[in-house]
Design a protein around this motif. Structure first.
Motif, PDB file in Angstrom:
ATOM      1  N   GLY A 106       0.790  -1.227   0.000  1.00 12.67           N
ATOM      2  CA  GLY A 106       0.000   0.000   0.000  1.00 12.67           C
ATOM      3  C   GLY A 106       0.821   1.274   0.000  1.00 12.67           C
ATOM      4  N   LYS A 107       2.122   1.153  -0.217  1.00 11.50           N
ATOM      5  CA  LYS A 107       2.965   2.339  -0.243  1.00 11.50           C
ATOM      6  C   LYS A 107       3.010   2.913  -1.654  1.00 11.50           C
ATOM      7  CE  LYS A 107       7.664   3.973   0.715  1.00 11.50           C
ATOM      8  NZ  LYS A 107       9.020   3.597   1.190  1.00 11.50           N
ATOM      9  N   THR A 108       2.686   4.195  -1.758  1.00 14.97           N
ATOM     10  CA  THR A 108       2.718   4.864  -3.052  1.00 14.97           C
ATOM     11  C   THR A 108       4.152   5.181  -3.429  1.00 14.97           C
ATOM     12  OG1 THR A 108       0.577   5.882  -2.594  1.00 14.97           O
ATOM     13  CG2 THR A 108       1.883   6.823  -4.375  1.00 14.97           C
ATOM     14  N   TYR A 109       4.533   4.860  -4.639  1.00 20.16           N
ATOM     15  CA  TYR A 109       5.919   5.128  -5.003  1.00 20.16           C
ATOM     16  C   TYR A 109       6.071   5.880  -6.304  1.00 20.16           C
ATOM     17  CZ  TYR A 109       5.686   0.913  -7.980  1.00 20.16           C
ATOM     18  OH  TYR A 109       5.348  -0.033  -8.913  1.00 20.16           O
ATOM     19  N   TYR A 110       4.945   6.245  -6.929  1.00 21.51           N
ATOM     20  CA  TYR A 110       5.069   7.048  -8.140  1.00 21.51           C
ATOM     21  C   TYR A 110       3.782   7.805  -8.416  1.00 21.51           C
ATOM     22  CZ  TYR A 110       5.688   8.520 -12.938  1.00 21.51           C
ATOM     23  OH  TYR A 110       5.790   9.292 -14.072  1.00 21.51           O
ATOM     24  N   TYR A 111       3.946   9.068  -8.807  1.00 21.96           N
ATOM     25  CA  TYR A 111       2.880   9.868  -9.397  1.00 21.96           C
ATOM     26  C   TYR A 111       3.438  10.602 -10.601  1.00 21.96           C
ATOM     27  CZ  TYR A 111      -0.388   9.458  -5.458  1.00 21.96           C
ATOM     28  OH  TYR A 111      -1.270   9.000  -4.505  1.00 21.96           O
ATOM     29  N   LEU A 112       2.675  10.638 -11.669  1.00 23.37           N
ATOM     30  CA  LEU A 112       3.006  11.479 -12.819  1.00 23.37           C
ATOM     31  C   LEU A 112       3.052  12.932 -12.343  1.00 23.37           C
ATOM     32  CD1 LEU A 112       3.273  11.438 -15.980  1.00 23.37           C
ATOM     33  CD2 LEU A 112       0.804  11.858 -16.039  1.00 23.37           C
ATOM     34  N   ASP A 113       4.033  13.668 -12.789  1.00 24.80           N
ATOM     35  CA  ASP A 113       4.212  15.044 -12.295  1.00 24.80           C
ATOM     36  C   ASP A 113       2.933  15.870 -12.432  1.00 24.80           C
ATOM     37  OD1 ASP A 113       7.709  15.597 -13.253  1.00 24.80           O
ATOM     38  OD2 ASP A 113       6.797  14.687 -11.478  1.00 24.80           O
ATOM     39  N   SER A 114       2.251  15.715 -13.537  1.00 27.62           N
ATOM     40  CA  SER A 114       1.097  16.572 -13.806  1.00 27.62           C
ATOM     41  C   SER A 114      -0.110  16.262 -12.922  1.00 27.62           C
ATOM     42  CB  SER A 114       0.690  16.476 -15.273  1.00 27.62           C
ATOM     43  OG  SER A 114       0.312  15.158 -15.599  1.00 27.62           O
ATOM     44  N   VAL A 115      -0.072  15.152 -12.191  1.00 24.60           N
ATOM     45  CA  VAL A 115      -1.211  14.822 -11.325  1.00 24.60           C
ATOM     46  C   VAL A 115      -0.868  14.939  -9.844  1.00 24.60           C
ATOM     47  CG1 VAL A 115      -2.036  13.221 -13.104  1.00 24.60           C
ATOM     48  CG2 VAL A 115      -0.823  12.317 -11.099  1.00 24.60           C
ATOM     49  N   LYS A 116       0.381  15.215  -9.526  1.00 26.31           N
ATOM     50  CA  LYS A 116       0.788  15.341  -8.126  1.00 26.31           C
ATOM     51  C   LYS A 116      -0.018  16.429  -7.425  1.00 26.31           C
ATOM     52  CE  LYS A 116       5.543  13.664  -8.598  1.00 26.31           C
ATOM     53  NZ  LYS A 116       6.981  14.023  -8.563  1.00 26.31           N
ATOM     54  N   GLY A 117      -0.528  16.087  -6.259  1.00 28.06           N
ATOM     55  CA  GLY A 117      -1.331  17.027  -5.497  1.00 28.06           C
ATOM     56  C   GLY A 117      -2.798  17.011  -5.875  1.00 28.06           C
ATOM     57  N   ARG A 118      -3.136  16.338  -6.950  1.00 28.97           N
ATOM     58  CA  ARG A 118      -4.543  16.266  -7.391  1.00 28.97           C
ATOM     59  C   ARG A 118      -5.096  14.844  -7.350  1.00 28.97           C
ATOM     60  NH1 ARG A 118      -5.876  17.369 -12.435  1.00 28.97           N
ATOM     61  NH2 ARG A 118      -3.871  16.767 -13.365  1.00 28.97           N
ATOM     62  N   PHE A 119      -4.255  13.869  -7.628  1.00 27.57           N
ATOM     63  CA  PHE A 119      -4.679  12.468  -7.653  1.00 27.57           C
ATOM     64  C   PHE A 119      -4.093  11.730  -6.455  1.00 27.57           C
ATOM     65  CE2 PHE A 119      -5.266  11.871 -12.558  1.00 27.57           C
ATOM     66  CZ  PHE A 119      -6.086  12.989 -12.584  1.00 27.57           C
ATOM     67  N   THR A 120      -4.854  10.743  -5.965  1.00 26.13           N
ATOM     68  CA  THR A 120      -4.382   9.914  -4.868  1.00 26.13           C
ATOM     69  C   THR A 120      -4.694   8.457  -5.173  1.00 26.13           C
ATOM     70  OG1 THR A 120      -4.825  11.689  -3.280  1.00 26.13           O
ATOM     71  CG2 THR A 120      -4.485   9.470  -2.400  1.00 26.13           C
ATOM     72  N   ILE A 121      -3.671   7.634  -5.140  1.00 25.05           N
ATOM     73  CA  ILE A 121      -3.864   6.206  -5.345  1.00 25.05           C
ATOM     74  C   ILE A 121      -3.904   5.522  -3.985  1.00 25.05           C
ATOM     75  CG2 ILE A 121      -1.391   5.707  -5.576  1.00 25.05           C
ATOM     76  CD1 ILE A 121      -2.173   3.587  -7.684  1.00 25.05           C
ATOM     77  N   SER A 122      -4.755   4.522  -3.870  1.00 24.51           N
ATOM     78  CA  SER A 122      -4.825   3.754  -2.631  1.00 24.51           C
ATOM     79  C   SER A 122      -5.191   2.316  -2.972  1.00 24.51           C
ATOM     80  CB  SER A 122      -5.839   4.362  -1.657  1.00 24.51           C
ATOM     81  OG  SER A 122      -7.137   4.368  -2.223  1.00 24.51           O
ATOM     82  N   ARG A 123      -5.003   1.466  -1.980  1.00 25.49           N
ATOM     83  CA  ARG A 123      -5.191   0.042  -2.244  1.00 25.49           C
ATOM     84  C   ARG A 123      -5.804  -0.621  -1.012  1.00 25.49           C
ATOM     85  NH1 ARG A 123      -0.389  -3.719  -4.789  1.00 25.49           N
ATOM     86  NH2 ARG A 123      -1.433  -5.742  -4.623  1.00 25.49           N
ATOM     87  N   ASP A 124      -6.775  -1.469  -1.227  1.00 25.36           N
ATOM     88  CA  ASP A 124      -7.406  -2.251  -0.172  1.00 25.36           C
ATOM     89  C   ASP A 124      -7.189  -3.723  -0.507  1.00 25.36           C
ATOM     90  OD1 ASP A 124      -9.096  -3.632   1.560  1.00 25.36           O
ATOM     91  OD2 ASP A 124     -10.641  -2.088   1.515  1.00 25.36           O
ATOM     92  N   ASN A 125      -6.244  -4.339   0.138  1.00 26.31           N
ATOM     93  CA  ASN A 125      -5.917  -5.730  -0.193  1.00 26.31           C
ATOM     94  C   ASN A 125      -7.016  -6.695   0.248  1.00 26.31           C
ATOM     95  OD1 ASN A 125      -3.484  -5.179  -1.480  1.00 26.31           O
ATOM     96  ND2 ASN A 125      -2.311  -5.313   0.415  1.00 26.31           N
ATOM     97  N   ASP A 126      -7.773  -6.321   1.265  1.00 25.11           N
ATOM     98  CA  ASP A 126      -8.876  -7.185   1.696  1.00 25.11           C
ATOM     99  C   ASP A 126      -9.935  -7.293   0.607  1.00 25.11           C
ATOM    100  OD1 ASP A 126      -8.759  -6.071   5.154  1.00 25.11           O
ATOM    101  OD2 ASP A 126      -7.696  -7.688   4.121  1.00 25.11           O
ATOM    102  N   LYS A 127     -10.078  -6.236  -0.167  1.00 26.67           N
ATOM    103  CA  LYS A 127     -11.051  -6.207  -1.245  1.00 26.67           C
ATOM    104  C   LYS A 127     -10.412  -6.433  -2.604  1.00 26.67           C
ATOM    105  CE  LYS A 127     -14.232  -3.071   1.131  1.00 26.67           C
ATOM    106  NZ  LYS A 127     -14.952  -1.771   1.071  1.00 26.67           N
ATOM    107  N   ASN A 128      -9.094  -6.622  -2.609  1.00 29.15           N
ATOM    108  CA  ASN A 128      -8.366  -6.782  -3.881  1.00 29.15           C
ATOM    109  C   ASN A 128      -8.702  -5.656  -4.853  1.00 29.15           C
ATOM    110  OD1 ASN A 128      -6.989  -9.263  -3.278  1.00 29.15           O
ATOM    111  ND2 ASN A 128      -8.967 -10.307  -3.504  1.00 29.15           N
ATOM    112  N   THR A 129      -8.699  -4.459  -4.334  1.00 28.61           N
ATOM    113  CA  THR A 129      -9.120  -3.300  -5.127  1.00 28.61           C
ATOM    114  C   THR A 129      -8.121  -2.165  -4.979  1.00 28.61           C
ATOM    115  OG1 THR A 129     -11.448  -3.886  -4.858  1.00 28.61           O
ATOM    116  CG2 THR A 129     -10.975  -1.626  -5.516  1.00 28.61           C
TER     117      THR A 129
END
Length: 122
Positions: free
Chosen positions: A55-78
């Motif tokens: 669940g550790k974020t390790y990359y964002y495209l420069d143009s989306v930094k500060g606007r997009f957030t990625i997350s992960r729920d392994n219990d839901k495989n989503t």
């Protein structure tokens, strides 16, 4: 095999928000890192954001930094992509990606979803 199914794409106005979801099924033990890519008409597919199996974020495209957030729920495989302050340049088909674990039981190739369309209208 791993199946990835995206949802959440839509038509939204500039400055609006969307939340994309990608549900994995099948041999989910084969999945390592996951991420989102996008492809605009006439352009190459670009990586937007990536997150590790932990669940550790390790990359964002420069143009989306500060606007997009990625997350992960392994219990839901989503994996999710929260997109805020959307701009017309964000218009694209968004694809879910999963990298395979190194295992004799798993594919050597990445897994991909079918894509979900995001249109940001001005």
């Amino acid at each position: 095999q791993v199946q990835l199914v995206e949802s959440g794409g839509d038509l939204v106005q500039v400055g609006g928000s969307l939340r994309l979801s990608c549900a994995a099924s099948g041999d989910t033990y084969c999945i390592s890192s996951m991420g989102w890519y996008r492809q605009a008409p006439g352009k190459e597919r670009d990586v937007v954001a990536q997150v590790t199996n932990a669940g550790k974020t390790y990359y964002y495209l420069d143009s989306v930094k500060g606007r997009f957030t990625i997350s992960r729920d392994n219990d839901k495989n989503t994996v999710y992509l929260q997109m805020d302050s959307l701009e017309p340049e964000d218009t694209a088909v968004y694809y879910c990606n999963a990298e395979p674990r190194h295992s004799d039981f798993c594919s050597d190739d990445d897994y991909w979803g079918q894509g979900t369309q995001v249109v940001v209208s001005s």
